[in-house]
Design a protein around this motif. Structure first.
Motif, PDB file in Angstrom:
ATOM      1  N   LEU A  65       0.806  -1.223   0.000  1.00 38.14           N
ATOM      2  CA  LEU A  65       0.000   0.000   0.000  1.00 38.14           C
ATOM      3  C   LEU A  65       0.836   1.268   0.000  1.00 38.14           C
ATOM      4  CD1 LEU A  65      -2.594  -1.201   2.638  1.00 38.14           C
ATOM      5  CD2 LEU A  65      -2.953  -0.989   0.169  1.00 38.14           C
ATOM      6  N   GLY A  66       2.116   1.173   0.303  1.00 39.30           N
ATOM      7  CA  GLY A  66       2.949   2.366   0.329  1.00 39.30           C
ATOM      8  C   GLY A  66       4.380   2.046   0.703  1.00 39.30           C
ATOM      9  N   GLU A  67       5.206   3.090   0.604  1.00 41.76           N
ATOM     10  CA  GLU A  67       6.616   2.958   0.958  1.00 41.76           C
ATOM     11  C   GLU A  67       7.180   4.332   1.282  1.00 41.76           C
ATOM     12  OE1 GLU A  67       9.348   2.205  -2.503  1.00 41.76           O
ATOM     13  OE2 GLU A  67       7.425   1.879  -3.496  1.00 41.76           O
ATOM     14  N   PRO A  68       8.249   4.368   2.069  1.00 48.58           N
ATOM     15  CA  PRO A  68       8.866   5.648   2.407  1.00 48.58           C
ATOM     16  C   PRO A  68       9.583   6.240   1.198  1.00 48.58           C
ATOM     17  CG  PRO A  68      10.092   3.839   3.400  1.00 48.58           C
ATOM     18  CD  PRO A  68       8.904   3.243   2.726  1.00 48.58           C
ATOM     19  N   GLU A  69       9.969   7.482   1.325  1.00 47.92           N
ATOM     20  CA  GLU A  69      10.641   8.191   0.232  1.00 47.92           C
ATOM     21  C   GLU A  69      11.911   7.467  -0.230  1.00 47.92           C
ATOM     22  OE1 GLU A  69      11.717  12.770  -0.861  1.00 47.92           O
ATOM     23  OE2 GLU A  69      11.894  12.154   1.223  1.00 47.92           O
ATOM     24  N   CYS A  70      12.596   6.803   0.686  1.00 47.12           N
ATOM     25  CA  CYS A  70      13.844   6.128   0.335  1.00 47.12           C
ATOM     26  C   CYS A  70      13.615   4.797  -0.384  1.00 47.12           C
ATOM     27  CB  CYS A  70      14.684   5.902   1.587  1.00 47.12           C
ATOM     28  SG  CYS A  70      13.925   4.774   2.766  1.00 47.12           S
ATOM     29  N   THR A  71      12.419   4.393  -0.588  1.00 48.13           N
ATOM     30  CA  THR A  71      11.938   3.153  -1.224  1.00 48.13           C
ATOM     31  C   THR A  71      11.772   2.029  -0.210  1.00 48.13           C
ATOM     32  OG1 THR A  71      13.955   1.973  -1.865  1.00 48.13           O
ATOM     33  CG2 THR A  71      13.160   3.692  -3.384  1.00 48.13           C
ATOM     34  N   GLY A  72      10.868   1.148  -0.524  1.00 52.46           N
ATOM     35  CA  GLY A  72      10.580   0.011   0.341  1.00 52.46           C
ATOM     36  C   GLY A  72      11.721  -0.963   0.446  1.00 52.46           C
ATOM     37  N   ASP A  73      12.542  -1.062  -0.607  1.00 45.80           N
ATOM     38  CA  ASP A  73      13.684  -1.974  -0.565  1.00 45.80           C
ATOM     39  C   ASP A  73      14.686  -1.554   0.495  1.00 45.80           C
ATOM     40  OD1 ASP A  73      12.672  -3.603  -2.567  1.00 45.80           O
ATOM     41  OD2 ASP A  73      13.722  -2.519  -4.164  1.00 45.80           O
ATOM     42  N   CYS A  74      14.695  -0.270   0.819  1.00 44.35           N
ATOM     43  CA  CYS A  74      15.620   0.255   1.815  1.00 44.35           C
ATOM     44  C   CYS A  74      15.056   0.131   3.237  1.00 44.35           C
ATOM     45  CB  CYS A  74      15.927   1.712   1.510  1.00 44.35           C
ATOM     46  SG  CYS A  74      16.903   2.569   2.760  1.00 44.35           S
ATOM     47  N   CYS A  75      13.868   0.661   3.440  1.00 43.92           N
ATOM     48  CA  CYS A  75      13.321   0.789   4.799  1.00 43.92           C
ATOM     49  C   CYS A  75      12.075  -0.053   5.076  1.00 43.92           C
ATOM     50  CB  CYS A  75      12.986   2.250   5.079  1.00 43.92           C
ATOM     51  SG  CYS A  75      14.446   3.314   5.055  1.00 43.92           S
ATOM     52  N   GLY A  76      11.589  -0.756   4.087  1.00 46.79           N
ATOM     53  CA  GLY A  76      10.402  -1.582   4.268  1.00 46.79           C
ATOM     54  C   GLY A  76       9.157  -0.948   3.678  1.00 46.79           C
ATOM     55  N   TYR A  77       8.148  -1.741   3.519  1.00 49.56           N
ATOM     56  CA  TYR A  77       6.898  -1.321   2.887  1.00 49.56           C
ATOM     57  C   TYR A  77       5.774  -1.231   3.903  1.00 49.56           C
ATOM     58  CZ  TYR A  77       9.075  -2.516  -1.570  1.00 49.56           C
ATOM     59  OH  TYR A  77       9.898  -2.563  -2.653  1.00 49.56           O
ATOM     60  N   LEU A  78       4.721  -0.522   3.507  1.00 41.61           N
ATOM     61  CA  LEU A  78       3.446  -0.610   4.191  1.00 41.61           C
ATOM     62  C   LEU A  78       2.658  -1.654   3.414  1.00 41.61           C
ATOM     63  CD1 LEU A  78       1.269   0.311   6.188  1.00 41.61           C
ATOM     64  CD2 LEU A  78       0.593   2.040   4.501  1.00 41.61           C
ATOM     65  N   ALA A  79       2.378  -2.779   4.044  1.00 38.01           N
ATOM     66  CA  ALA A  79       1.686  -3.875   3.372  1.00 38.01           C
ATOM     67  C   ALA A  79       0.758  -4.560   4.353  1.00 38.01           C
ATOM     68  CB  ALA A  79       2.697  -4.884   2.818  1.00 38.01           C
ATOM     69  N   ALA A  80      -0.304  -5.162   3.807  1.00 38.26           N
ATOM     70  CA  ALA A  80      -1.270  -5.883   4.633  1.00 38.26           C
ATOM     71  C   ALA A  80      -1.717  -7.135   3.911  1.00 38.26           C
ATOM     72  CB  ALA A  80      -2.484  -5.012   4.938  1.00 38.26           C
ATOM     73  N   SER A  81      -2.197  -8.074   4.679  1.00 36.41           N
ATOM     74  CA  SER A  81      -2.844  -9.256   4.149  1.00 36.41           C
ATOM     75  C   SER A  81      -4.328  -8.913   4.001  1.00 36.41           C
ATOM     76  CB  SER A  81      -2.654 -10.422   5.121  1.00 36.41           C
ATOM     77  OG  SER A  81      -3.404 -11.525   4.711  1.00 36.41           O
ATOM     78  N   VAL A  82      -4.870  -9.120   2.792  1.00 32.57           N
ATOM     79  CA  VAL A  82      -6.270  -8.793   2.507  1.00 32.57           C
ATOM     80  C   VAL A  82      -7.013 -10.083   2.203  1.00 32.57           C
ATOM     81  CG1 VAL A  82      -7.810  -7.557   0.931  1.00 32.57           C
ATOM     82  CG2 VAL A  82      -5.637  -6.520   1.622  1.00 32.57           C
ATOM     83  N   ARG A  83      -8.147 -10.286   2.905  1.00 28.82           N
ATOM     84  CA  ARG A  83      -8.939 -11.499   2.661  1.00 28.82           C
ATOM     85  C   ARG A  83     -10.405 -11.241   2.982  1.00 28.82           C
ATOM     86  NH1 ARG A  83      -6.879 -12.038   7.625  1.00 28.82           N
ATOM     87  NH2 ARG A  83      -8.134 -12.902   9.296  1.00 28.82           N
ATOM     88  N   ARG A  84     -11.250 -12.071   2.413  1.00 31.28           N
ATOM     89  CA  ARG A  84     -12.693 -12.000   2.641  1.00 31.28           C
ATOM     90  C   ARG A  84     -13.109 -13.208   3.466  1.00 31.28           C
ATOM     91  NH1 ARG A  84     -16.819  -9.427  -0.249  1.00 31.28           N
ATOM     92  NH2 ARG A  84     -15.189  -8.744  -1.664  1.00 31.28           N
ATOM     93  N   HIS A  85     -13.950 -12.934   4.439  1.00 28.68           N
ATOM     94  CA  HIS A  85     -14.508 -14.011   5.252  1.00 28.68           C
ATOM     95  C   HIS A  85     -15.986 -13.696   5.450  1.00 28.68           C
ATOM     96  CE1 HIS A  85     -14.681 -17.217   8.145  1.00 28.68           C
ATOM     97  NE2 HIS A  85     -15.254 -16.399   9.018  1.00 28.68           N
TER      98      HIS A  85
END
Length: 132
Positions: A65-85
């Motif tokens: 869903l997003g990443e810091p200015e320095c890129t996700g490869d450097c500092c990590g990503y904003l990510a989530a697991s998405v599912r329907r129940h």
């Protein structure tokens, strides 16, 4: 009690259009990626077919869903697991950049979630190149 989802697409200097996700009014990208952070690339998250990674199914999938200015490869990503129940869409198992705390699980009413995703996918203003 369900969370409320709002998906916005903004022009950015880094890419043609970035997705900013708001849950209960809070901009998750701005709140977790720091100054200069970027949302996900709109053509990937909101493809014209409507079958992008935000489409929730019974099998969980990791969505960036997003990443810091320095890129996700450097500092990590904003990510989530998405599912329907059943009648729920759940965002959980968060990954956040740097030292940011993990976000709580979010639970959306599936009908409202699908309606918001359809609205955001249908509004393709960003598919048109900007006029110089």
């Amino acid at each position: 009690m369900f969370n409320h989802l709002r998906i916005d697409v903004l022009r950015s200097e880094r890419c043609t259009a970035e997705v900013r996700v708001r849950v209960d009014g809070a901009d998750l990208v701005a709140d977790t990626t720091g100054p200069g952070g970027f949302g996900g690339y709109a053509p990937l998250l909101l493809p014209a077919t409507g079958e992008g990674p935000l489409r929730a199914g019974a099998e969980a999938r990791r969505v960036l869903l997003g990443e810091p200015e320095c890129t996700g490869d450097c500092c990590g990503y904003l990510a989530a697991s998405v599912r329907r129940h059943d009648g729920l869409v759940v965002w959980s198992d968060w990954e956040t950049p740097g030292d940011e705390p993990r976000l709580p699980d979010f639970r959306f009413d599936a009908r409202r979630y699908d309606a918001e995703l359809a609205r955001a996918t249908a509004d393709r203003w960003w598919d048109v190149p900007p006029v110089p």
